[in-house]
Design a protein around this motif. Structure first.
Motif, PDB file in Angstrom:
ATOM      1  N   VAL A  46     -30.492  81.792   7.670  1.00 40.70           N
ATOM      2  CA  VAL A  46     -29.735  80.551   8.213  1.00 40.70           C
ATOM      3  C   VAL A  46     -28.457  81.157   8.251  1.00 40.70           C
ATOM      4  O   VAL A  46     -27.690  81.310   7.194  1.00 40.70           O
ATOM      5  CB  VAL A  46     -29.963  79.108   7.253  1.00 40.70           C
ATOM      6  N   LEU A  47     -27.712  81.254   9.363  1.00 40.98           N
ATOM      7  CA  LEU A  47     -26.274  81.460   9.452  1.00 40.98           C
ATOM      8  C   LEU A  47     -25.318  80.322   9.269  1.00 40.98           C
ATOM      9  O   LEU A  47     -24.175  80.566   9.133  1.00 40.98           O
ATOM     10  CB  LEU A  47     -26.032  82.213  10.969  1.00 40.98           C
ATOM     11  N   GLY A  48     -25.784  79.101   9.586  1.00 39.30           N
ATOM     12  CA  GLY A  48     -24.948  77.995   9.325  1.00 39.30           C
ATOM     13  C   GLY A  48     -25.660  76.808  10.069  1.00 39.30           C
ATOM     14  O   GLY A  48     -26.806  76.934  10.121  1.00 39.30           O
ATOM     15  N   ILE A  49     -25.024  75.796  10.283  1.00 32.85           N
ATOM     16  CA  ILE A  49     -25.747  74.623  10.597  1.00 32.85           C
ATOM     17  C   ILE A  49     -24.828  74.205  11.897  1.00 32.85           C
ATOM     18  O   ILE A  49     -23.584  74.180  11.699  1.00 32.85           O
ATOM     19  CB  ILE A  49     -25.925  73.552   9.794  1.00 32.85           C
ATOM     20  N   LEU A  50     -25.420  73.304  12.669  1.00 32.29           N
ATOM     21  CA  LEU A  50     -24.446  72.801  13.562  1.00 32.29           C
ATOM     22  C   LEU A  50     -25.185  71.342  13.399  1.00 32.29           C
ATOM     23  O   LEU A  50     -25.967  70.937  13.445  1.00 32.29           O
ATOM     24  CB  LEU A  50     -25.071  73.276  15.187  1.00 32.29           C
ATOM     25  N   ALA A  51     -23.965  70.293  13.199  1.00 30.55           N
ATOM     26  CA  ALA A  51     -24.130  68.966  13.058  1.00 30.55           C
ATOM     27  C   ALA A  51     -23.196  68.045  13.847  1.00 30.55           C
ATOM     28  O   ALA A  51     -21.999  68.356  13.961  1.00 30.55           O
ATOM     29  CB  ALA A  51     -24.077  68.691  11.519  1.00 30.55           C
ATOM     30  N   VAL A  52     -23.594  66.801  13.980  1.00 23.70           N
ATOM     31  CA  VAL A  52     -22.808  65.930  14.497  1.00 23.70           C
ATOM     32  C   VAL A  52     -23.092  64.600  13.819  1.00 23.70           C
ATOM     33  O   VAL A  52     -24.253  64.224  13.394  1.00 23.70           O
ATOM     34  CB  VAL A  52     -23.218  65.524  16.272  1.00 23.70           C
ATOM     35  N   ILE A  77     -23.560  84.415  17.682  1.00 27.99           N
ATOM     36  CA  ILE A  77     -22.993  84.962  16.392  1.00 27.99           C
ATOM     37  C   ILE A  77     -23.737  86.091  15.885  1.00 27.99           C
ATOM     38  O   ILE A  77     -22.878  87.197  15.428  1.00 27.99           O
ATOM     39  CB  ILE A  77     -23.303  83.832  15.311  1.00 27.99           C
ATOM     40  N   GLU A  78     -24.940  86.325  16.131  1.00 25.90           N
ATOM     41  CA  GLU A  78     -25.713  87.727  15.477  1.00 25.90           C
ATOM     42  C   GLU A  78     -25.367  88.744  16.274  1.00 25.90           C
ATOM     43  O   GLU A  78     -25.101  90.028  15.814  1.00 25.90           O
ATOM     44  CB  GLU A  78     -27.301  87.249  15.553  1.00 25.90           C
ATOM     45  N   ASN A  79     -25.283  88.451  17.756  1.00 22.73           N
ATOM     46  CA  ASN A  79     -24.958  89.721  18.519  1.00 22.73           C
ATOM     47  C   ASN A  79     -23.274  90.154  18.307  1.00 22.73           C
ATOM     48  O   ASN A  79     -22.983  91.131  18.310  1.00 22.73           O
ATOM     49  CB  ASN A  79     -24.776  89.143  19.935  1.00 22.73           C
ATOM     50  N   ALA A  80     -22.409  89.038  17.881  1.00 20.19           N
ATOM     51  CA  ALA A  80     -21.277  89.477  17.648  1.00 20.19           C
ATOM     52  C   ALA A  80     -20.785  90.132  16.235  1.00 20.19           C
ATOM     53  O   ALA A  80     -20.390  91.412  16.185  1.00 20.19           O
ATOM     54  CB  ALA A  80     -20.130  88.129  17.527  1.00 20.19           C
TER      55      ALA A  80
END
Length: 168
Positions: free
Chosen positions: A50-56, A83-86
């Motif tokens: 898990v790199l992070g979360i996207l939330a609304v 993000i992983e490609n970067a």
């Protein structure tokens, strides 16, 4: 504030722990002490990490449906890949110790700048530095001291660059 510490947020913690998207119609009923409202939260997952979360979120209860969760999940998948490609690009082009570009990147960019200068009948400047007696630092004070020196040197160079400059 939850926006400053997202992993202190119970919804974020649940999404990271489960590694699955969540739709919450009533935040307060699901998490004690949470504000009123509803939310969607999707983990940014690459290779089971898990790199992070996207939330609304919204103060309105039951504001989101499964279709909106599916759309957010698709966006999250694309974001995780980007993000992983970067990260991979950075690892392939930036030295982790100095924060400066690697040798191969340097040679590629010198060739590009040379081609550009010839095409537009311009010029470019190249400055090379040599660290005198660096081996003495390692020999006398150890490799950790040498690493600290290189890290500080890289930081000093980076802080003095103009936007168009490139340090390798």
């Amino acid at each position: 504030d939850d926006r400053e510490r997202p992993l202190g947020d119970p919804l974020a913690l649940a999404v990271v722990a489960d590694k699955r998207a969540r739709r919450i119609d009533d935040l307060r009923a699901e998490f004690s002490g949470a504000p009123h409202g509803s939310a969607l939260a999707v983990p940014l997952v690459v290779e089971d990490r898990v790199l992070g979360i996207l939330a609304v979120r919204t103060p309105r209860p039951s504001a989101y449906d499964d279709h909106q969760l599916a759309v957010l999940s698709t966006i999250a998948q694309q974001a995780a890949i980007a993000i992983e490609n970067a990260r991979h690009h950075r690892m392939a082009t930036i030295d982790s110790l100095t924060g400066l570009h690697l040798r191969d990147y340097f040679f590629r960019r010198v060739e590009e700048e040379h081609v550009r200068a010839r095409r537009y009948r311009g010029a470019f400047a190249l400055l090379m530095l040599d660290v005198d007696r660096f081996k003495e630092i390692n020999d006398r004070h150890g490799h950790l001291a040498g690493d600290r020196y290189l890290r500080a040197l890289g930081a000093a160079i980076r802080t003095r660059l103009r936007a168009a400059d490139l340090a390798c």
